[in-house]
Write a protein that holds these residues in place. Structure first.
Motif, short mmCIF file in Angstrom:
data_model
loop_
_atom_site.label_atom_id
_atom_site.label_comp_id
_atom_site.label_asym_id
_atom_site.label_seq_id
_atom_site.Cartn_x
_atom_site.Cartn_y
_atom_site.Cartn_z
N ARG A 1 -5.08 0.28 20.15
CA ARG A 1 -4.13 -0.01 19.31
C ARG A 1 -3.38 -1.43 19.55
O ARG A 1 -2.36 -1.47 19.52
CB ARG A 1 -3.38 1.05 18.92
N ASN A 2 -4.09 -2.45 20.08
CA ASN A 2 -3.53 -3.71 20.50
C ASN A 2 -3.42 -4.56 19.55
O ASN A 2 -2.66 -5.43 19.03
CB ASN A 2 -4.02 -4.14 21.92
N GLN A 3 -4.70 -4.89 18.95
CA GLN A 3 -5.20 -6.12 18.19
C GLN A 3 -4.98 -5.72 16.63
O GLN A 3 -4.91 -6.76 15.92
CB GLN A 3 -6.55 -6.46 18.53
N LEU A 4 -5.22 -4.72 16.20
CA LEU A 4 -5.39 -4.52 14.75
C LEU A 4 -4.55 -3.97 14.03
O LEU A 4 -3.68 -2.84 14.57
CB LEU A 4 -6.72 -3.64 14.54
N VAL A 5 -4.30 -4.35 12.68
CA VAL A 5 -3.31 -3.70 11.99
C VAL A 5 -3.99 -2.53 11.11
O VAL A 5 -5.13 -2.80 10.58
CB VAL A 5 -2.76 -4.79 11.04
N ASP B 1 -8.69 -9.22 8.40
CA ASP B 1 -7.42 -9.95 8.19
C ASP B 1 -6.82 -10.04 9.39
O ASP B 1 -5.92 -10.99 9.52
CB ASP B 1 -6.82 -9.09 7.17
N GLN C 1 0.75 -1.25 0.01
CA GLN C 1 0.06 0.15 0.07
C GLN C 1 0.86 1.25 0.13
O GLN C 1 0.37 2.41 -0.20
CB GLN C 1 -0.74 0.14 1.27
N TYR C 2 2.07 0.98 0.17
CA TYR C 2 2.86 2.36 0.50
C TYR C 2 4.15 2.10 -0.71
O TYR C 2 5.38 2.21 -0.52
CB TYR C 2 3.73 2.33 1.82
N ASN D 1 -4.75 -13.30 14.17
CA ASN D 1 -4.75 -13.57 15.64
C ASN D 1 -5.27 -15.07 15.79
O ASN D 1 -4.83 -15.91 16.71
CB ASN D 1 -5.86 -13.04 16.49
N ASP E 1 -3.63 -0.77 8.42
CA ASP E 1 -3.72 -0.51 7.10
C ASP E 1 -4.67 -1.55 6.48
O ASP E 1 -5.21 -1.66 5.26
CB ASP E 1 -2.34 -0.52 6.31
N ILE E 2 -5.28 -2.67 7.22
CA ILE E 2 -5.92 -3.64 6.49
C ILE E 2 -7.08 -3.90 7.29
O ILE E 2 -7.37 -3.36 8.44
CB ILE E 2 -5.06 -5.02 6.65
N ARG F 1 0.68 -11.24 23.20
CA ARG F 1 0.55 -12.39 22.36
C ARG F 1 1.30 -13.67 22.74
O ARG F 1 2.31 -13.24 22.93
CB ARG F 1 0.55 -12.00 21.11
N GLY G 1 1.02 -4.79 23.21
CA GLY G 1 0.02 -5.35 22.40
C GLY G 1 0.87 -6.76 21.89
O GLY G 1 0.39 -7.73 21.72
#
Lengths: 267, 330
Positions: B106-110, B117, A21-22, B122, B112-113, A100, A96
């Motif tokens: 802002r922990n779980q998600l990317v 996805d 995308q970049y 996960n 730009d997508i 995990r 974050g």
């Protein structure tokens, strides 16, 4: 192991989507990657031509070969995570990743692989273009060319481990710029970027042999260009393996200490 | 069975102290004076399976630090915490696979997508079998109303939409212990309500233990029967929300309706509002019965109610005490 492979597949796929995308950023990175060796190449060619055709056994075509191969190896061994780690830690984004049930290094390894593979779309034509323009001369042997691939793989592993180790400094200081600069200056001199190591004074070469940097970049290039005899090649592979072992041990220890220190800033 | 067991947990930060000015800055290059800040000080409590506990305290009380220690992000300076039998800071796979910590956005998600996805990612991280993943995703999509937003890039989502996706991402692996740090912060009333209902439903369906911090008392009142209150890192109160009010609210409010709203009621208590026959008085808690009896006897009251003050006011009273620890009851 299967679960880890499944993770890598998914993560590399995601990285492809994100990175593609970049396009502008990627293009700028690529110009930097190509431009740097081209500048050295042009300078050293000029020096060679004005000193009667060669410098320390390198002809203009020899320099062209050296810097074109160097560019390819630089692409395949590069690591940029030290520029991101400071932000991840200072900003608390590292939290974050730590939550995990997978070591955060795997995310960076997969992003690193994804970027290198994706960028081959540009690196391959750029290499061909430079070959046509600068007419490199290579006198090598089949065994050296065959061993080039394992040498690059080991170099990439070593560069990644050392780079990540440098990046972990961010657990101790929020101003890692100075440390990163020190690392890149060391690469500049001791990994054969500013000049092929053969051209540097004897004592610098001896220092370079004792440090990890030569084995991260210059060694695969020297090997491919047929500038090493079998014994020197064997020594090179041994140095790579030993340094990978040391870096891995250091990384494990530093990581444990760093996470213990981690302040998990912010919400 | 206690799923969270905390004994004398402590976290001390070393903070670099420096006076203002260039001279002090230069001096600090050579000599650094370090100060100790006790973020969490000898905290003990336990949480049972299926309990939803509100974790309250003013900013800087040590709530987030405690949650981060319980989630394994911070190493305690002393004491011990056990979550599901694990020591959190060891961050073992078995532990991390069964807990979740939701904080911020802002922990779980990317970024730009699309969220879907990130959820797939996960699935790989938590090694969730495909059939379980699909079932949980369906359930979360339904409960949180995610259908229309799953395929949009996360950066194009509104704050509320992003939070809903964050929460879904944090629960795909069906954690047994949820640490929720301000899960409704910045959201509009509708989104807050939806997330609140969702947490209650998740807790009911999966018997998950929930430790929740929130500055919105509506969250606490709707979800938590029990609250733990901390201040300056120390435990101030641990018990039922109703007991907190009983113990810390020094006053009650009495609202009465009078035909003649000009009557002087200052002898009965502090008059705090007077509107179209409706008069509200604040009286000391212990005096409530006596004042009520007198009012009913003396005045032509047509309607009356006695209420505890809003929980926000109670909490404010607790923290406004100069030495809040003196109020400790448990």
């Amino acid at each position: 192991m299967l679960a880890l492979i499944a993770y890598y597949q998914q993560r590399i796929k995601t990285s492809f989507i994100v990175q593609s995308q970049y396009r502008v950023a990627l293009a700028i990175w690529m110009i930097g990657l190509v431009l740097e060796p081209v500048i050295y190449l042009v300078v050293w060619r000029t020096v060679a031509e004005s000193s009667g055709g060669q410098v320390g056994g390198f002809t203009p075509g020899g320099f062209a070969a050296y810097y074109i191969v160097l560019m390819v190896v630089m692409h395949l061994t590069q690591i940029w995570h030290m520029w991101e780690m400071e932000y991840l830690i200072r900003d608390g984004t590292m939290s974050g990743r730590l939550l995990r049930p997978i070591h955060p290094i795997h995310q960076d390894v997969s992003e690193n692989i994804a970027y290198k593979v994706l960028m081959l779309i540009v690196v391959v034509p750029a290499t061909l273009f430079l070959v046509v323009v600068f007419q490199p001369e290579i006198q090598t042997s089949l065994w050296a060319v065959l061993l080039f691939l394992p040498a690059i793989l080991l170099a990439a592993m070593l560069a990644f481990l050392v780079g990540w180790l440098v990046a972990l400094a961010a657990f101790w200081t929020t101003r890692t710029l100075a440390i990163n600069e020190f690392y890149f200056i060391s690469m500049f001199f001791f990994a054969g970027q500013v000049a092929p190591l053969e051209l540097l004074p004897d004592f610098i070469r001896r220092i370079a042999d004792l440090l990890p940097f030569r084995w991260m970049l210059s060694f695969p290039v020297e090997l491919f260009l047929g500038r090493l005899n079998p014994q020197a090649a064997l020594e090179g592979f041994s140095a790579q393996v030993i340094w990978i072992g040391l870096a891995w041990l250091a990384l494990r220890w530093v990581w444990t200490q760093g996470v213990r220190r981690y302040g998990a800033v912010g919400g | 069975m206690a799923v969270i067991q905390v004994d004398n947990l402590r976290k001390v930060y070393q903070v670099h102290q420096r006076e203002a000015g260039l001279g002090a800055a230069l001096k600090s290059l050579l000599v650094r004076k370090m100060d100790e800040v006790r973020a969490v000080d000898s905290l003990s409590f336990q949480v049972e399976v299926g309990e939803v506990v509100g974790f309250l305290g003013p900013n800087g009380a040590g709530k987030t630090t405690s949650l981060k220690m319980l989630a394994g992000l911070l190493h305690p300076s002393g004491g011990e915490a056990k979550v599901l039998g694990y020591t959190p800071e060891r961050r073992e796979r078995g532990f991390l696979s069964q807990i979740t910590l939701v904080m911020g956005q802002r922990n779980q998600l990317v970024w730009d997508i699309p969220a879907i996805d990130s959820f797939e990612l996960n699935r790989a991280v938590y090694r969730i079998p495909l059939s379980d993943y699909k079932r949980t995703l369906d359930e979360l999509t339904h409960l949180l109303g995610l259908e229309p937003i799953l395929n949009k890039p996360v950066r194009n989502l509104s704050l509320g939409e992003r939070m809903k996706c964050e929460i879904a991402g944090a629960l795909l692996h069906r954690p047994r212990v949820l640490f929720l740090d301000e899960p409704t912060i910045g959201l509009d009333v509708t989104a807050q309500k939806r997330i609140r209902e969702f947490i209650a439903e998740y807790n009911r369906r999966h018997e998950a233990a929930v430790l929740l911090t929130s500055h919105y008392m509506a969250d606490v009142e709707a979800l938590c029967k029990r609250v733990i209150v901390i201040h300056h890192g120390k435990l101030l109160f641990d018990g039922d929300l109703s007991d907190l009010v009983a113990k810390f609210a020094p006053t009650k409010t009495i609202s009465i309706h009078l035909e003649d709203d000009r009557a002087d009621l200052s002898a009965y208590g502090e008059v705090i509002s007077r509107e179209e026959g409706q008069i509200t008085l604040r009286v000391p808690r212990a005096e409530t019965t006596r004042v009520t009896t007198r009012l009913l006897a003396d005045m032509p009251v047509t309607d009356f109610t006695v209420q505890d003050p809003p929980i926000e006011d109670v909490i404010e009273t607790v923290f406004a005490e100069p030495d809040a620890t003196a109020l400790k009851v448990n």
